[in-house]
Design a protein around this motif. Structure first.
Motif, PDB file in Angstrom:
ATOM      1  N   ALA A  67       0.828  -1.213   0.000  1.00  0.00           N
ATOM      2  CA  ALA A  67       0.000   0.000   0.000  1.00  0.00           C
ATOM      3  C   ALA A  67       0.860   1.259   0.000  1.00  0.00           C
ATOM      4  O   ALA A  67       0.523   2.264  -0.642  1.00  0.00           O
ATOM      5  CB  ALA A  67      -0.930  -0.008   1.207  1.00  0.00           C
ATOM      6  N   GLN A  68       1.982   1.197   0.703  1.00  0.00           N
ATOM      7  CA  GLN A  68       2.867   2.362   0.794  1.00  0.00           C
ATOM      8  C   GLN A  68       3.409   2.753  -0.577  1.00  0.00           C
ATOM      9  O   GLN A  68       3.516   3.941  -0.892  1.00  0.00           O
ATOM     10  CB  GLN A  68       4.025   2.042   1.749  1.00  0.00           C
ATOM     11  CG  GLN A  68       4.989   3.193   1.970  1.00  0.00           C
ATOM     12  CD  GLN A  68       6.134   2.787   2.903  1.00  0.00           C
ATOM     13  OE1 GLN A  68       6.053   1.806   3.632  1.00  0.00           O
ATOM     14  NE2 GLN A  68       7.215   3.547   2.850  1.00  0.00           N
ATOM     15  N   LEU A  69       3.737   1.779  -1.397  1.00  0.00           N
ATOM     16  CA  LEU A  69       4.330   2.056  -2.710  1.00  0.00           C
ATOM     17  C   LEU A  69       3.401   2.856  -3.617  1.00  0.00           C
ATOM     18  O   LEU A  69       3.865   3.605  -4.480  1.00  0.00           O
ATOM     19  CB  LEU A  69       4.711   0.739  -3.394  1.00  0.00           C
ATOM     20  CG  LEU A  69       5.928   0.010  -2.817  1.00  0.00           C
ATOM     21  CD1 LEU A  69       6.021  -1.398  -3.395  1.00  0.00           C
ATOM     22  CD2 LEU A  69       7.204   0.788  -3.087  1.00  0.00           C
ATOM     23  N   VAL A  70       2.086   2.682  -3.462  1.00  0.00           N
ATOM     24  CA  VAL A  70       1.137   3.357  -4.355  1.00  0.00           C
ATOM     25  C   VAL A  70       0.204   4.310  -3.608  1.00  0.00           C
ATOM     26  O   VAL A  70      -0.819   4.743  -4.137  1.00  0.00           O
ATOM     27  CB  VAL A  70       0.318   2.329  -5.170  1.00  0.00           C
ATOM     28  CG1 VAL A  70       1.192   1.683  -6.227  1.00  0.00           C
ATOM     29  CG2 VAL A  70      -0.313   1.271  -4.276  1.00  0.00           C
ATOM     30  N   SER A  71       0.538   4.622  -2.355  1.00  0.00           N
ATOM     31  CA  SER A  71      -0.182   5.634  -1.573  1.00  0.00           C
ATOM     32  C   SER A  71      -1.674   5.328  -1.432  1.00  0.00           C
ATOM     33  O   SER A  71      -2.532   6.171  -1.707  1.00  0.00           O
ATOM     34  CB  SER A  71       0.011   7.024  -2.195  1.00  0.00           C
ATOM     35  OG  SER A  71       1.378   7.364  -2.245  1.00  0.00           O
ATOM     36  N   VAL A  72      -1.969   4.086  -1.005  1.00  0.00           N
ATOM     37  CA  VAL A  72      -3.359   3.728  -0.749  1.00  0.00           C
ATOM     38  C   VAL A  72      -3.514   3.320   0.723  1.00  0.00           C
ATOM     39  O   VAL A  72      -2.583   3.446   1.510  1.00  0.00           O
ATOM     40  CB  VAL A  72      -3.847   2.614  -1.700  1.00  0.00           C
ATOM     41  CG1 VAL A  72      -3.775   3.101  -3.146  1.00  0.00           C
ATOM     42  CG2 VAL A  72      -3.031   1.327  -1.523  1.00  0.00           C
ATOM     43  N   ILE A  73      -4.682   2.847   1.100  1.00  0.00           N
ATOM     44  CA  ILE A  73      -4.998   2.605   2.505  1.00  0.00           C
ATOM     45  C   ILE A  73      -4.570   1.198   2.897  1.00  0.00           C
ATOM     46  O   ILE A  73      -5.156   0.210   2.430  1.00  0.00           O
ATOM     47  CB  ILE A  73      -6.508   2.783   2.759  1.00  0.00           C
ATOM     48  CG1 ILE A  73      -6.981   4.144   2.241  1.00  0.00           C
ATOM     49  CG2 ILE A  73      -6.817   2.648   4.253  1.00  0.00           C
ATOM     50  CD1 ILE A  73      -8.504   4.279   2.181  1.00  0.00           C
ATOM     51  N   PRO A  74      -3.574   1.056   3.772  1.00  0.00           N
ATOM     52  CA  PRO A  74      -3.128  -0.283   4.171  1.00  0.00           C
ATOM     53  C   PRO A  74      -4.149  -0.969   5.071  1.00  0.00           C
ATOM     54  O   PRO A  74      -5.056  -0.321   5.615  1.00  0.00           O
ATOM     55  CB  PRO A  74      -1.831   0.001   4.938  1.00  0.00           C
ATOM     56  CG  PRO A  74      -2.010   1.383   5.477  1.00  0.00           C
ATOM     57  CD  PRO A  74      -2.809   2.126   4.435  1.00  0.00           C
TER      58      PRO A  74
END
Length: 380
Positions: free
Chosen positions: A150-157
């Motif tokens: 999620a961190q790599l594409v800036s979404v909600i983990p």
């Protein structure tokens, strides 16, 4: 159209860089329509649950397969709130942030349990109390069990999805009181659908993970994260939890393009990784069922039925299996599948895939029935 095109040009370098090294998503999902539009959807509900049981809500965690539009409200490139997404949703041409031409599994599953026809995204600012108490999806397209995904594409983990669930519990407590909210939490159906991005994107395309893990140890990491998440979910009161295994991720059109050679064959390494993780996930769930005897954790195999759909498409009413409907169908997904995509098919019902990674509404309906119908009794 002009603003969309300007946005596309602004992010084009990032988009091209991103899609040359990956294609993301998971195994196999908002809206302002709410209940008044339910009649527009041909999804039958299951009103014959075992032992006269009732399900107050369906609550979903995961990635793009079950994200009905949460990514609309965050700063990420992983979006699809524009045409041709949603082309066949409701009355047509209604992009909602669902990664398909129409409904996604979160909607279909909510209907199967007789709750409602559309499962909204939790981040929709227009949600009312009556929407919340019958369930929402916290899923975010591009998430994974591996926190890095999620961190790599800036979404909600998943960790933040769980925090939103805690917030959700407090909201419904304030709205309906402790006793009723407690029943909603304990009697609801919980669905977890995530993990394909971890293997197809984070592991396969980023050296940072390959430098520290081989596939056996990386799938151990994923399974450990899955077990931790499920135990935390149990700790918050969830008892009826269905978890999707990974699907045949090596056979989706984008993986054929990226790793299938000139003939665009299935990626054996991705499929083997999916099978290895599935076996570990199933084993972890068996252990948790023994640890928590009052819970019902149900493993949902989507690998086998989806493989059958791909190998025997005419049995299910499909003609095209190796490319998606949108554009060329070989690489387009999210911002690359847009109003300017040429050669988009006119009838998505002939296609298993809508874009280069996500199935069509028709495929989702068939797959959801194959996976879930014989498992519904196991939740009770």
């Amino acid at each position: 159209m002009k603003s969309f095109f300007q946005s596309l040009l602004l992010f084009l370098p990032q988009i091209l860089s991103y899609f040359l090294v990956l294609l993301w998503c998971s195994s196999i999902t908002i809206i302002t329509f709410h209940h008044k539009t339910c009649c527009a959807f041909g999804v039958s509900s299951n009103n014959n649950l075992p032992n006269n049981e009732s399900v107050p809500a369906v609550i979903v965690f995961g990635d793009s397969i079950v994200d009905p539009g949460n990514n609309n409200y965050i700063a990420t490139l992983i979006k699809c709130d524009f045409l041709p997404y949603g082309r066949d949703f409701a009355a047509g041409n209604s992009p909602t942030g669902r990664f398909s031409n129409g409904l996604v599994p979160s909607d279909i599953i909510a209907a199967k349990f007789g709750v409602k026809k559309l499962l909204p995204p939790y981040l929709d600012p227009n949600l009312k109390l009556e929407d919340l108490i019958t369930g929402v999806s916290f899923a975010s397209g591009g998430a994974g069990y591996d926190p890095l995904t999620a961190q790599l594409v800036s979404v909600i983990p998943l960790s933040d999805q769980l925090e939103m669930f805690k917030e959700y519990i407090e909201k419904i407590k304030r709205g309906v009181g402790d006793e009723r909210s407690g029943r909603i939490v304990s009697k609801s159906i919980y669905i977890v659908c995530v993990g394909s991005d971890d293997i197809a994107n984070t592991y396969a395309q980023y050296p940072i993970r390959q430098a520290h893990y081989d596939i056996p140890s990386y799938t151990d990491l994923m399974a450990d994260q899955a077990s931790t998440f499920l135990q935390e979910l149990y700790g918050l009161g969830a008892r009826r939890i269905g978890v999707f295994g990974l699907t045949v991720i090596g056979c989706v059109p984008s993986q054929r393009t990226l790793d299938g050679g000139i003939e665009r064959a299935c990626s054996d390494s991705a499929n083997q990784g999916a099978l290895l993780f599935n076996s570990k996930l199933s084993s972890q769930m068996d252990l948790l069922n023994k640890k928590f005897p009052d819970a019902r954790l149900v493993y949902l195999d989507c690998y086998t039925p989806f493989l059958d759909m791909l190998q025997n498409p005419t049995k299910y009413g499909f003609e095209v299996t190796k490319k998606g409907c949108c554009g060329t169908g070989n690489i387009e997904v999210t911002l690359l599948c847009n109003p300017y995509s040429i050669d988009t098919c006119s009838d998505a019902s002939n296609y298993i895939f809508w874009d280069s990674y996500h199935p069509t509404e028709k495929a989702y309906k068939i797959l959801s029935s194959l996976v879930l119908d014989n498992k519904i009794k196991d939740f009770f």
